[in-house]
Design an enzyme around this catalytic site. Structure first.
Site, PDB file in Angstrom:
ATOM      1  N   ASP A  37       0.842  -1.191   0.000  1.00 33.60           N
ATOM      2  CA  ASP A  37       0.000   0.000   0.000  1.00 33.60           C
ATOM      3  C   ASP A  37       0.877   1.241   0.000  1.00 33.60           C
ATOM      4  O   ASP A  37       2.022   1.195   0.484  1.00 33.60           O
ATOM      5  CB  ASP A  37      -0.908  -0.004   1.242  1.00 33.60           C
ATOM      6  CG  ASP A  37      -2.139   0.858   1.061  1.00 33.60           C
ATOM      7  OD1 ASP A  37      -3.221   0.301   0.804  1.00 33.60           O
ATOM      8  OD2 ASP A  37      -2.023   2.094   1.165  1.00 33.60           O
ATOM      9  N   ASP A  68       4.155   1.711  -4.526  1.00 34.13           N
ATOM     10  CA  ASP A  68       3.418   2.611  -5.408  1.00 34.13           C
ATOM     11  C   ASP A  68       3.207   1.860  -6.719  1.00 34.13           C
ATOM     12  O   ASP A  68       4.160   1.616  -7.458  1.00 34.13           O
ATOM     13  CB  ASP A  68       4.231   3.883  -5.638  1.00 34.13           C
ATOM     14  CG  ASP A  68       3.550   4.859  -6.585  1.00 34.13           C
ATOM     15  OD1 ASP A  68       2.507   4.522  -7.162  1.00 34.13           O
ATOM     16  OD2 ASP A  68       4.078   5.983  -6.751  1.00 34.13           O
ATOM     17  N   VAL A  69       1.970   1.480  -7.012  1.00 31.71           N
ATOM     18  CA  VAL A  69       1.733   0.625  -8.175  1.00 31.71           C
ATOM     19  C   VAL A  69       1.963   1.354  -9.494  1.00 31.71           C
ATOM     20  O   VAL A  69       1.970   0.730 -10.563  1.00 31.71           O
ATOM     21  CB  VAL A  69       0.317   0.003  -8.156  1.00 31.71           C
ATOM     22  CG1 VAL A  69       0.147  -0.898  -6.947  1.00 31.71           C
ATOM     23  CG2 VAL A  69      -0.767   1.062  -8.238  1.00 31.71           C
ATOM     24  N   ASN A  95      -5.745  -5.512  -5.869  1.00 33.10           N
ATOM     25  CA  ASN A  95      -6.890  -4.752  -5.389  1.00 33.10           C
ATOM     26  C   ASN A  95      -6.699  -3.238  -5.458  1.00 33.10           C
ATOM     27  O   ASN A  95      -7.677  -2.492  -5.470  1.00 33.10           O
ATOM     28  CB  ASN A  95      -7.195  -5.167  -3.942  1.00 33.10           C
ATOM     29  CG  ASN A  95      -8.231  -4.281  -3.291  1.00 33.10           C
ATOM     30  OD1 ASN A  95      -9.422  -4.381  -3.595  1.00 33.10           O
ATOM     31  ND2 ASN A  95      -7.786  -3.404  -2.398  1.00 33.10           N
ATOM     32  N   TYR A 160     -13.805   5.687 -14.905  1.00 29.89           N
ATOM     33  CA  TYR A 160     -13.663   4.543 -13.996  1.00 29.89           C
ATOM     34  C   TYR A 160     -14.144   3.257 -14.664  1.00 29.89           C
ATOM     35  O   TYR A 160     -13.480   2.216 -14.608  1.00 29.89           O
ATOM     36  CB  TYR A 160     -14.463   4.808 -12.721  1.00 29.89           C
ATOM     37  CG  TYR A 160     -14.403   3.702 -11.705  1.00 29.89           C
ATOM     38  CD1 TYR A 160     -13.256   3.497 -10.950  1.00 29.89           C
ATOM     39  CD2 TYR A 160     -15.493   2.868 -11.491  1.00 29.89           C
ATOM     40  CE1 TYR A 160     -13.195   2.473 -10.010  1.00 29.89           C
ATOM     41  CE2 TYR A 160     -15.450   1.857 -10.553  1.00 29.89           C
ATOM     42  CZ  TYR A 160     -14.294   1.659  -9.816  1.00 29.89           C
ATOM     43  OH  TYR A 160     -14.245   0.648  -8.890  1.00 29.89           O
ATOM     44  N   LYS A 164     -12.201  -0.424 -15.513  1.00 33.05           N
ATOM     45  CA  LYS A 164     -12.654  -1.715 -15.010  1.00 33.05           C
ATOM     46  C   LYS A 164     -13.054  -2.654 -16.142  1.00 33.05           C
ATOM     47  O   LYS A 164     -12.924  -3.880 -16.030  1.00 33.05           O
ATOM     48  CB  LYS A 164     -13.810  -1.517 -14.019  1.00 33.05           C
ATOM     49  CG  LYS A 164     -13.374  -0.825 -12.731  1.00 33.05           C
ATOM     50  CD  LYS A 164     -12.227  -1.563 -12.044  1.00 33.05           C
ATOM     51  CE  LYS A 164     -11.827  -0.933 -10.729  1.00 33.05           C
ATOM     52  NZ  LYS A 164     -10.740  -1.673 -10.041  1.00 33.05           N
ATOM     53  N   ALA A 193     -19.643  -0.318  -2.705  1.00 36.56           N
ATOM     54  CA  ALA A 193     -19.273  -0.915  -1.420  1.00 36.56           C
ATOM     55  C   ALA A 193     -19.109   0.157  -0.349  1.00 36.56           C
ATOM     56  O   ALA A 193     -18.732   1.302  -0.637  1.00 36.56           O
ATOM     57  CB  ALA A 193     -17.977  -1.705  -1.571  1.00 36.56           C
ATOM     58  N   THR A 195     -16.984   1.538   1.768  1.00 36.97           N
ATOM     59  CA  THR A 195     -15.546   1.628   1.988  1.00 36.97           C
ATOM     60  C   THR A 195     -15.151   3.070   2.264  1.00 36.97           C
ATOM     61  O   THR A 195     -15.939   3.996   2.028  1.00 36.97           O
ATOM     62  CB  THR A 195     -14.781   1.135   0.744  1.00 36.97           C
ATOM     63  OG1 THR A 195     -15.103   2.001  -0.367  1.00 36.97           O
ATOM     64  CG2 THR A 195     -15.149  -0.301   0.392  1.00 36.97           C
TER      65      THR A 195
END
Length: 270
Positions: A37, A68-69, A95, A160, A164, A193, A195
């Site tokens: 993360d 850091d992706v 994720n 977004y 996806k 969700a 979150t």
């Protein structure tokens, strides 16, 4: 015995929300888990320094590692450290992701690049780094966090949704490429969700309570999906018990994708 006894897992975006719920569940079922993360925090710390509100940090016994992706070097270093400290990687839960709002005219090229860089290219970088370890596993699985936005047209979510949709197609193509290597690849498609990210969106709305009611109402079950419910679906797809399941997307959306309910008349049976 736990379903994941003797197995190891890496969960990206593992410091909050669906990622943290998934990491916690896998650990409870016997896995040794590393959470990658931007804001992993310190084990047992009350929060992750510099993180947005609602990101608590990675608790013990989970291993929190900063990654850091959007940075390939950061990803490779974190994945290698996770593999070294866990003793390999059997399960990857891809994720980490960010949201985006607006219609086709509302985001410029830079924002499109930024969101794709996290939501799509980020998964590419992590999977690419983890594959040598997954290929060495006898129970290898990748689970990508996709979204109902990949299969249903949602208003003000075109950017977004585009990311996806790419994740859904990528999941199926990866599954075809990797089936001969013994690596299963599936994805979960959550609905809206409950979150930290969704809660931040609600707080920014002119009427947060009305916005929550509207988001809940568009899911046939009439409520938001919980992070724990999504985690259960991820755990199923990651488990050796689903050893014949690959190239599949599993909706956890309160019936949003598959159900077409008649308008309420007020005369339905209780």
């Amino acid at each position: 015995m736990g379903t994941f006894d003797g197995l190891t897992a890496v969960v990206t975006g593992g410091a909050s929300g669906i990622g943290l719920a998934t990491a916690t569940l896998l650990a409870a079922r016997g896995a040794r888990v590393a959470c990658l993360d931007l804001f992993p925090g310190a084990p047992g710390a009350p929060g992750a320094p510099g993180a947005p509100d609602g990101v608590p940090g990675v608790p013990e016994p989970l291993l929190g590692l900063r990654a850091d992706v959007t940075d390939d070097a950061s990803v490779r270093a974190a994945v290698a450290e996770a593999a070294d400290r866990l003793g390999g990687i059997d399960v990857l839960v891809n994720n980490a992701g960010i949201g985006a709002q607006g219609g086709i005219e509302d985001n410029d090229d830079d924002e499109w690049r930024r969101v794709f860089d996290v939501n799509v290219f980020g998964m590419v970088r992590v999977a690419r780094a983890a594959l040598p370890y997954l290929r060495a596993s006898r129970a290898a699985a990748i689970v990508n966090t996709c979204s109902i936005a990949a299969t249903a047209g949602l208003p003000q979510r075109v950017l977004y949704s585009s990311t996806k949709g790419a994740v859904l197609s990528m999941t199926r193509a990866m599954a075809a490429d990797l089936v001969a290597d013994g690596v299963r690849v599936n994805c979960v498609n959550p609905g809206t969700a409950d979150t930290p990210w969704v809660n931040r969106l609600l707080e920014a709305a002119p009427d947060p309570e009305e916005e929550r009611r509207a988001l809940s109402a568009r899911q046939p079950m009439g409520r938001l999906v919980s992070a724990d419910e999504v985690a259960e679906a991820v755990a199923y797809l990651a488990s050796p018990l689903s050893g014949s399941t690959t190239g599949t997307d599993l909706a956890v959306d309160g019936g949003m994708h598959g159900l077409r309910l008649r308008p309420s008349t007020g005369k339905e049976r209780p």
